[in-house]
Write an enzyme that holds these catalytic residues in place. Structure first.
Site, short mmCIF file in Angstrom:
data_model
loop_
_atom_site.label_atom_id
_atom_site.label_comp_id
_atom_site.label_asym_id
_atom_site.label_seq_id
_atom_site.Cartn_x
_atom_site.Cartn_y
_atom_site.Cartn_z
N ALA A 1 -3.31 16.69 0.53
CA ALA A 1 -4.24 15.66 0.05
C ALA A 1 -3.60 14.72 -0.97
O ALA A 1 -4.31 14.03 -1.70
CB ALA A 1 -5.47 16.33 -0.57
N ASP A 2 -2.28 14.69 -1.00
CA ASP A 2 -1.59 13.82 -1.97
C ASP A 2 -0.39 13.16 -1.29
O ASP A 2 0.71 13.15 -1.84
CB ASP A 2 -1.15 14.65 -3.18
CG ASP A 2 -0.79 13.80 -4.39
OD1 ASP A 2 -1.21 12.62 -4.43
OD2 ASP A 2 -0.10 14.31 -5.30
N LEU A 3 -0.63 12.58 -0.12
CA LEU A 3 0.47 12.03 0.68
C LEU A 3 0.73 10.56 0.37
O LEU A 3 0.69 9.70 1.25
CB LEU A 3 0.15 12.19 2.18
CG LEU A 3 0.49 13.55 2.78
CD1 LEU A 3 0.07 13.59 4.24
CD2 LEU A 3 1.97 13.86 2.65
N HIS A 4 1.04 10.26 -0.88
CA HIS A 4 1.48 8.91 -1.23
C HIS A 4 2.98 8.81 -0.99
O HIS A 4 3.67 9.83 -0.82
CB HIS A 4 1.11 8.58 -2.68
CG HIS A 4 1.72 9.51 -3.69
ND1 HIS A 4 3.04 9.40 -4.08
CD2 HIS A 4 1.20 10.56 -4.37
CE1 HIS A 4 3.31 10.35 -4.98
NE2 HIS A 4 2.21 11.05 -5.17
N ASN B 1 5.78 11.14 -2.37
CA ASN B 1 5.87 12.53 -1.94
C ASN B 1 6.44 12.68 -0.53
O ASN B 1 6.32 13.74 0.08
CB ASN B 1 4.49 13.20 -1.99
CG ASN B 1 4.09 13.59 -3.41
OD1 ASN B 1 4.93 13.70 -4.29
ND2 ASN B 1 2.80 13.77 -3.62
#
Length: 294
Positions: free
Chosen positions: A115-118, A121
């Site tokens: 849920a943190d696929l910026h 990353n």
């Protein structure tokens, strides 16, 4: 603050308080590095047969709640590739397709979503071995969608390396099935059916005109299909804003357990639009969504 905002007329239908509480739980998990190591193990297991996606591996004798030692992964930041004015033919398109298939697998096959696929990353490996081709197909991106929505292994020198797995999302089986049905209905252009599923899923609803809600939601879906479902022609973030406005107007509660999944899709939108403005997210989802209805 969330409870104060919930007093604003209409805001309660966005489940703001519940979203903040879920975000708080995610943040607590993120600072527990044992949780992140366990997430890495699970992602590595889920993608063990997918050659074009990698995760670092935790080295368990050196993992505590405050310390995480993991394998070192080299690679080029995908943010650098996004900013490249020129590059190998088809490279960005391939990376965009790998990325979208990765998210679809997480959401609809594994029910375990990073849920943190910026871009910070995501690393890219194998660029030196990349060979441009005239077309992009399932074999090229390393995925093969079967009738049951599984992904099988294909040789793929180009790889995405996904980092920082402290924040993950997943749904219970009922919510996952509902999300799949809603997404399938939208993909097939059945807006009223999607709206009906959303109303049925909502635990709190004061909608007094369900038929109008269904009709207005169907208009949004028709707008998406009119623009050929391409991210280059429609802003998914803007679409979500319009959807939430319809929820507020008709007092249908947007359940908080969908929020983190929606956020992951919105982040992916920005990444995919930067790499390939013509990528069709809904067309890419069809093999999995149709396969899982068999």
């Amino acid at each position: 603050m969330a409870r104060f905002c919930s007093l604003i007329p209409g805001v309660k239908w966005l489940s703001l308080t519940e979203c903040v509480e879920e975000f708080e739980a995610m943040m607590k998990n993120q600072i527990d590095l044992v949780v992140e190591a366990e997430n890495l193990d699970r992602f590595n297991k889920n993608f063990s047969n997918v050659s074009c996606v990698k995760f670092p591996r935790p080295i368990w004798p050196f993992v505590t709640h405050d310390i995480l030692v993991e394998t070192y992964e080299e690679g080029e930041s995908i943010a650098t590739i996004i900013q490249m004015p020129n590059g190998p033919d088809g490279l960005k398109e391939r990376l965009a397709e790998i990325g979208i298939n990765t998210l679809l697998k997480m959401v609809f096959v594994d029910n375990f979503v990073h849920a943190d696929l910026h871009p910070g990353n995501i690393l890219v490996q194998g660029m030196s071995d990349y060979q441009p081709s005239s077309s992009i197909d399932e074999d090229d991106v390393g995925f093969e969608a079967t009738t049951v929505g599984r992904m099988t292994r294909k040789d793929c020198p180009l790889k995405l390396v996904l980092l920082d797995t402290g924040i993950v999302s997943h749904l219970n089986e009922g919510d996952r099935r509902n999300l799949q049905q809603v997404m399938l209905a939208v993909t097939l252009g059945k807006g009223e059916l999607a709206a009906e599923l959303l109303v049925n899923h909502s635990k709190t609803s004061e909608c007094h005109d369900i038929e109008t809600f269904k009709a207005e939601f169907a208009v949004l879906v028709q707008q998406v299909h009119k623009l050929t479902l391409q991210l280059g022609q429609i802003q998914v973030g803007t679409l979500m804003q319009d959807v939430l406005n319809v929820f507020i107007k008709h007092k249908v509660k947007f359940e908080s357990n969908f929020a983190s999944i929606v956020l992951a899709v919105m982040v992916l939108e920005g990444l995919s639009r930067s790499l390939d403005p013509h990528l069709d997210i809904f067309e890419a989802a069809k093999p999995i969504l149709l396969g899982q209805t068999v």
